[in-house]
Design a protein around this motif. Structure first.
Motif, mmCIF file in Angstrom:
data_model
loop_
_atom_site.group_PDB
_atom_site.id
_atom_site.type_symbol
_atom_site.label_atom_id
_atom_site.label_comp_id
_atom_site.label_asym_id
_atom_site.label_seq_id
_atom_site.Cartn_x
_atom_site.Cartn_y
_atom_site.Cartn_z
ATOM 1 N N ILE A 1 0.952 -1.186 0.103
ATOM 2 C CA ILE A 1 0.060 -0.093 0.036
ATOM 3 C C ILE A 1 0.929 1.093 0.166
ATOM 4 O O ILE A 1 0.692 2.207 -0.873
ATOM 5 C CB ILE A 1 -0.991 -0.019 1.076
ATOM 6 N N ALA A 2 1.921 1.241 0.693
ATOM 7 C CA ALA A 2 2.696 2.432 0.758
ATOM 8 C C ALA A 2 3.622 2.705 -0.446
ATOM 9 O O ALA A 2 3.673 3.635 -0.999
ATOM 10 C CB ALA A 2 3.699 2.213 1.856
ATOM 11 N N VAL B 1 -1.403 4.574 3.425
ATOM 12 C CA VAL B 1 -1.084 3.880 4.983
ATOM 13 C C VAL B 1 -2.129 4.593 5.868
ATOM 14 O O VAL B 1 -2.875 3.610 6.495
ATOM 15 C CB VAL B 1 -0.032 3.799 5.071
ATOM 16 N N GLY B 2 -2.116 5.701 6.024
ATOM 17 C CA GLY B 2 -2.810 6.307 7.049
ATOM 18 C C GLY B 2 -4.277 6.249 6.755
ATOM 19 O O GLY B 2 -5.143 6.035 7.689
ATOM 20 N N GLU B 3 -4.838 6.446 5.600
ATOM 21 C CA GLU B 3 -6.335 5.831 5.164
ATOM 22 C C GLU B 3 -6.717 4.608 5.746
ATOM 23 O O GLU B 3 -7.884 4.267 6.152
ATOM 24 C CB GLU B 3 -6.593 6.460 3.857
ATOM 25 N N PHE B 4 -5.770 3.702 5.259
ATOM 26 C CA PHE B 4 -5.940 2.342 5.786
ATOM 27 C C PHE B 4 -6.169 2.167 7.266
ATOM 28 O O PHE B 4 -7.117 1.539 7.758
ATOM 29 C CB PHE B 4 -5.006 1.334 5.013
ATOM 30 N N ALA C 1 -6.944 4.483 9.324
ATOM 31 C CA ALA C 1 -8.150 4.883 9.923
ATOM 32 C C ALA C 1 -9.328 4.130 9.820
ATOM 33 O O ALA C 1 -10.279 4.182 10.457
ATOM 34 C CB ALA C 1 -8.397 6.373 9.208
ATOM 35 N N GLU C 2 -9.442 3.613 8.474
ATOM 36 C CA GLU C 2 -10.418 2.637 8.203
ATOM 37 C C GLU C 2 -10.283 1.513 9.163
ATOM 38 O O GLU C 2 -11.655 1.006 9.547
ATOM 39 C CB GLU C 2 -10.315 2.215 6.620
ATOM 40 N N ARG C 3 -9.177 0.990 9.522
ATOM 41 C CA ARG C 3 -9.262 -0.311 10.265
ATOM 42 C C ARG C 3 -9.834 0.190 11.589
ATOM 43 O O ARG C 3 -10.669 -0.832 12.204
ATOM 44 C CB ARG C 3 -7.726 -0.585 10.411
ATOM 45 N N VAL C 4 -9.436 1.302 12.194
ATOM 46 C CA VAL C 4 -10.099 1.695 13.604
ATOM 47 C C VAL C 4 -11.364 1.973 13.591
ATOM 48 O O VAL C 4 -11.980 2.281 14.692
ATOM 49 C CB VAL C 4 -9.067 2.428 14.237
ATOM 50 N N ALA C 5 -11.967 2.475 12.204
ATOM 51 C CA ALA C 5 -13.429 2.891 12.129
ATOM 52 C C ALA C 5 -14.364 1.830 13.129
ATOM 53 O O ALA C 5 -15.268 2.260 13.781
ATOM 54 C CB ALA C 5 -13.576 3.231 10.984
ATOM 55 N N ALA C 6 -14.388 0.617 12.710
ATOM 56 C CA ALA C 6 -15.199 -0.326 13.415
ATOM 57 C C ALA C 6 -15.110 -0.569 14.686
ATOM 58 O O ALA C 6 -15.840 -0.706 15.696
ATOM 59 C CB ALA C 6 -14.771 -1.652 12.465
ATOM 60 N N CYS D 1 -0.763 3.294 15.180
ATOM 61 C CA CYS D 1 -0.904 4.032 16.484
ATOM 62 C C CYS D 1 -1.303 5.386 16.477
ATOM 63 O O CYS D 1 -2.242 5.743 17.294
ATOM 64 C CB CYS D 1 0.437 3.919 17.169
ATOM 65 N N GLU D 2 -1.166 6.133 15.529
ATOM 66 C CA GLU D 2 -1.620 7.259 15.405
ATOM 67 C C GLU D 2 -3.163 7.417 15.494
ATOM 68 O O GLU D 2 -4.042 8.288 15.928
ATOM 69 C CB GLU D 2 -1.077 8.144 14.285
ATOM 70 N N ALA D 3 -3.704 6.513 14.495
ATOM 71 C CA ALA D 3 -5.136 6.206 14.101
ATOM 72 C C ALA D 3 -5.834 5.999 15.329
ATOM 73 O O ALA D 3 -6.907 6.491 15.841
ATOM 74 C CB ALA D 3 -5.434 5.491 12.970
#
Length: 265
Positions: free
Chosen positions: A133-134, A142-145, A147-152, A215-217
């Motif tokens: 992805i990077a 990578v940041g968008e991925f 964010a999507e991962r932690v949304a659920a 970690c940031e997300a």
């Protein structure tokens, strides 16, 4: 031949008799003065485990040569892995023994350590996917991925915190319970400057060490869920023992603002 660990009352070590035994070597963390050294030790022991997984068994000398470690260094890491229950040893078969003296010890993984390595396969796959992805979309992708991962996760935790009220510290306690249910082994405590959320397990620590966007997300989600700005103080992915997040007490900010106004007047 059974492969039981040495259960004698003497401390488990890698030397021979008392006369030829080297000075005791400190176990993992005893000589470390910070997260960086602890993280380096952890990575080296992962390399030892993976090499044993590939080879099935090996002597300390074989492992040291393959990993470029001195005899003292490989002994220190093997002693730590023995103490943690990740490896066991047996005496090398007589047909493979060269020369005279005590038979060399052959090290191999315990059943528990082998089972845990199955999870690392998924970590490696996830890391490879994020590298792709990077390469295709850069850090932003990578940041968008992430964010999507932690949304659920955020949605599930928000539902579990529905009755927590608006106080950030009360919400932090409810979030700790929600995260524990998700496998993070979290706890929340009150401190002088507000609250502290601690996560004692991280399901993505191995991958997050390479991709801090994960970690940031997660930190942004914690901030949104407790309803105030938070500060990440430590992470398991960085080599710290616990992921620690500081949650400022908004009441202290109000008091500080009032005191400032009084001083100015």
């Amino acid at each position: 031949m059974p492969l039981d660990r040495d259960t004698s009352s003497r401390p488990v070590g890698l030397g021979g008799s008392d006369a030829e035994r080297p000075e005791p070597v400190a176990l993992a963390g005893a000589a470390s003065t910070g997260g960086t050294a602890a993280s380096a030790d952890h990575r080296t022991r992962d390399r030892v485990i993976r090499l044993l997984l590939e080879r099935g068994s090996a002597t300390a000398a074989d492992l040291g040569r393959a990993l470029g470690l001195s005899p003292a260094a490989i002994r220190r890491h093997l002693d730590a892995l023995l103490a943690d229950g990740d490896v066991i040893f047996r005496e090398q078969a007589a047909s493979r023994q060269r020369g005279r003296g005590r038979p060399a010890k052959v090290f191999l993984l315990t059943d528990d350590a082998r089972r845990r390595q199955g999870r690392h396969t998924y970590d490696d796959l996830a890391a490879a996917a994020l590298r792709w992805i990077a390469a295709q979309g850069g850090d932003r992708a990578v940041g968008e991925f992430a964010a999507e991962r932690v949304a659920a996760l955020e949605a599930r935790c928000r539902a579990a915190m529905a009755d927590a009220g608006d106080d950030p510290l009360a919400r932090a306690e409810a979030l700790a319970c929600a995260l524990t249910a998700e496998g993070y082994a979290a706890s929340a405590t009150a401190i002088a400057s507000g609250g502290q959320l601690c996560q004692h397990h991280c399901p993505v620590a191995h991958v997050a060490a390479e991709f801090p966007q994960l970690c940031e997300a997660e930190t942004r989600v914690i901030s949104q869920l407790v309803g105030t700005h938070v500060q990440r103080l430590a992470t398991i992915a960085h080599g710290d023992g616990v992921c620690t997040t500081h949650i400022p007490d908004p009441r202290r900010a109000v008091i500080h603002k009032i005191d400032s106004v009084r001083t100015m007047s």
